[in-house]
Design an enzyme around this catalytic site. Structure first.
Site, PDB file in Angstrom:
ATOM      1  N   SER A 183       0.828  -1.210   0.000  1.00  0.00           N
ATOM      2  CA  SER A 183       0.000   0.000   0.000  1.00  0.00           C
ATOM      3  C   SER A 183       0.862   1.260   0.000  1.00  0.00           C
ATOM      4  O   SER A 183       0.595   2.216  -0.744  1.00  0.00           O
ATOM      5  CB  SER A 183      -0.919   0.004   1.229  1.00  0.00           C
ATOM      6  OG  SER A 183      -1.816  -1.067   1.199  1.00  0.00           O
ATOM      7  N   ARG A 211     -13.135  -7.149 -12.073  1.00  0.00           N
ATOM      8  CA  ARG A 211     -13.444  -6.485 -10.810  1.00  0.00           C
ATOM      9  C   ARG A 211     -14.191  -5.169 -11.025  1.00  0.00           C
ATOM     10  O   ARG A 211     -14.002  -4.476 -12.019  1.00  0.00           O
ATOM     11  CB  ARG A 211     -12.148  -6.250 -10.011  1.00  0.00           C
ATOM     12  CG  ARG A 211     -11.461  -7.571  -9.660  1.00  0.00           C
ATOM     13  CD  ARG A 211     -10.147  -7.375  -8.959  1.00  0.00           C
ATOM     14  NE  ARG A 211     -10.325  -6.765  -7.655  1.00  0.00           N
ATOM     15  CZ  ARG A 211      -9.306  -6.414  -6.877  1.00  0.00           C
ATOM     16  NH1 ARG A 211      -8.071  -6.603  -7.272  1.00  0.00           N
ATOM     17  NH2 ARG A 211      -9.531  -5.878  -5.695  1.00  0.00           N
ATOM     18  N   SER A 262     -13.733   1.040   2.173  1.00  0.00           N
ATOM     19  CA  SER A 262     -12.751   0.791   1.124  1.00  0.00           C
ATOM     20  C   SER A 262     -11.703   1.895   1.120  1.00  0.00           C
ATOM     21  O   SER A 262     -12.004   3.045   0.785  1.00  0.00           O
ATOM     22  CB  SER A 262     -13.418   0.714  -0.256  1.00  0.00           C
ATOM     23  OG  SER A 262     -12.435   0.651  -1.274  1.00  0.00           O
ATOM     24  N   ASP A 315      -7.492  -8.189   3.950  1.00  0.00           N
ATOM     25  CA  ASP A 315      -6.681  -9.064   3.100  1.00  0.00           C
ATOM     26  C   ASP A 315      -6.178 -10.299   3.833  1.00  0.00           C
ATOM     27  O   ASP A 315      -5.645 -11.212   3.196  1.00  0.00           O
ATOM     28  CB  ASP A 315      -5.488  -8.299   2.539  1.00  0.00           C
ATOM     29  CG  ASP A 315      -5.895  -7.316   1.456  1.00  0.00           C
ATOM     30  OD1 ASP A 315      -6.878  -7.593   0.740  1.00  0.00           O
ATOM     31  OD2 ASP A 315      -5.235  -6.271   1.321  1.00  0.00           O
TER      32      ASP A 315
END
Length: 448
Positions: free
Chosen positions: A29, A129, A174, A327
């Site tokens: 990230s 996606r 998100s 995750d």
């Protein structure tokens, strides 16, 4: 067929013990955001510890395509000469983001308020996606998106010529959506406000502040309110990327379930919006400790020590923790199989729109290996069999998903019979040194 070439079947076999130090890669990230914010700065940003997995390399190529100079020194240091906020050039070619949902959504946000057009594509997994969750709020700034049915890639984004500031409430937890809106807000006048009802990973907010943006965060009755003042001049930074807690999850969880193990995983980022897995494992009774706790680059960091934990118990994971470990649920479900009793995971519908439907993928693979699983739209329950009682013996589909592949390979290290995956190739997207790192600890993982 893998989006990364010929499938690479892999299998993991019961291992005697895991011992040593696991030097996992840099945080994915933070690596993505370092490149993007470096490209939006004026001057040279220097990055050490960048994750050199395919996902991040694809973001680096995208920044080059949009006009930034991105170079890697022989010693692994990366240098980004930025073009400034609003300075992106229109790319000559389609931007291929490979397997990376984070990369494509953040890059879309970063260019959506510049007067350029860019076309994005990815591998077979990424092209399935949903992108509307990002393109809908970007349309509020004045950007336009044209893609395949269902808001899927390939997709062209036409950036706003006269962007407007936006006030946007994120409908689902998100960090990608939040970050895309904030990055778009950089080149919009006035203040862009993002409201999230559940806190998600806050690397974007921390790093925007580090690069000199005017950004505030306030917890209110409405939720967490993030306010960004647009059109700053971002100042280039020197960034030491901490190591990825999502990658650390695999050697940590492997050590907890493999008899006699003692593994140290140094320099792991412990941002509270990312560390939910480690909190959960400790609640289950894992022998997991933090050593040498410190702060680096505005992020909390520590060395993790994980030891074999044969007496772990199933728990109900608090739904509000989901955003901080989304995750890590696949590998948590593997640990849960070796615990006593039920591990209940709720509020995890986001798992159904990741690189694969991770609930379905893990439930199917666990059942094939002799573990009872119940699942619903946004929940699943793993019925633990206790240490040493997981049969194994099945081949699991990875669905082009790196975390699914690694989770089942961790499972095989402590199962009665080997566990195989049909394609371990996608592992390289986030953890290119997974195989040699695990082998150095003593894991018996084989190709073929």
């Amino acid at each position: 067929m893998s989006g990364h070439g010929t499938p690479i079947p892999m299998s993991s076999h019961r291992s005697a013990t895991l011992n040593g130090t696991a030097e996992v890669p840099g945080d994915k990230s933070i690596s993505h955001r370092s490149l993007i914010l470096g490209a939006l700065s004026v001057g040279e940003t220097v990055i050490t510890g960048l994750l050199e997995g395919q996902d991040v390399l694809d973001t680096a190529k995208a920044m080059q395509a949009m006009g930034a100079e991105v170079v890697r020194d022989d010693d692994g240091t990366w240098r980004v000469h930025g073009v400034g906020v609003g300075g992106f050039a229109e790319p000559d070619q389609v931007i291929d983001c490979g397997n990376s949902g984070t990369g494509v959504r953040l890059i879309m946000g970063a260019m959506a308020t510049s007067p350029i057009a860019a076309t994005f594509t990815g591998d077979a997994s990424l092209n399935k996606r949903p992108m509307a969750r990002v393109t809908d709020p970007l349309a509020l700034f004045g950007a336009q998106a044209v893609g395949r049915s269902g808001g899927r890639l390939p997709m062209t984004i036409v950036g706003a010529h006269d962007p407007l500031p936006v006030r946007y409430t994120v409908p689902v937890p998100s960090a990608q959506v939040k970050s895309a809106v904030l990055l778009a807000g950089l080149n919009a006048p006035g203040q862009t406000v993002v409201i999230e009802h559940e806190a998600t990973r806050d690397h974007t907010e921390r790093m925007l502040a580090g690069f000199g943006a005017e950004i505030t965060t306030e917890d209110t009755d409405e939720g967490r309110v993030i306010t960004l003042t647009g059109q700053p001049e971002l100042t280039p930074q020197t960034i030491a990327v901490p190591r990825d807690p999502s990658s650390a999850a695999f050697p940590v969880c492997a050590a907890l379930i493999t008899e006699g193990s003692d593994v140290l995983v140094p320099n792991i980022g412990l941002n509270p919006t990312r560390a939910g897995l480690f909190t959960t494992l400790r609640e289950m009774g894992a022998d997991l400790s933090y050593e040498n706790e410190r702060e680096e680059g505005g992020e909390p960091v520590a060395d993790l020590r994980a030891r074999f934990s044969p007496d772990m118990k199933g728990i109900e994971v608090p739904p509000e923790r989901a955003a901080s470990m989304i995750d890590e649920y696949p590998v948590l479900s593997v640990v849960a199989a070796f615990a006593e009793g039920q591990t209940v995971m709720r509020g995890v519908k986001e798992l159904r729109v990741k690189e694969s439907d991770r609930i379905e993928a893990m439930a199917t693979g666990l059942r094939a290996n002799g573990v009872e699983v119940e699942d619903g739209p946004d929940w699943w329950i793993v019925h633990g069999r206790g240490q040493g009682n997981v049969p194994g013996g099945a081949t699991c589909a990875s669905h082009l998903d790196h975390r699914i592949a690694m989770s089942f390979l961790v499972m095989g290290l402590a199962s009665q019979s080997p566990v195989s995956v049909d394609d371990g190739g996608p592992i390289a997207t986030s953890f290119p040194v997974f195989e040699p790192l695990m082998a150095a600890l003593g894991a018996d993982i084989r190709r073929g």
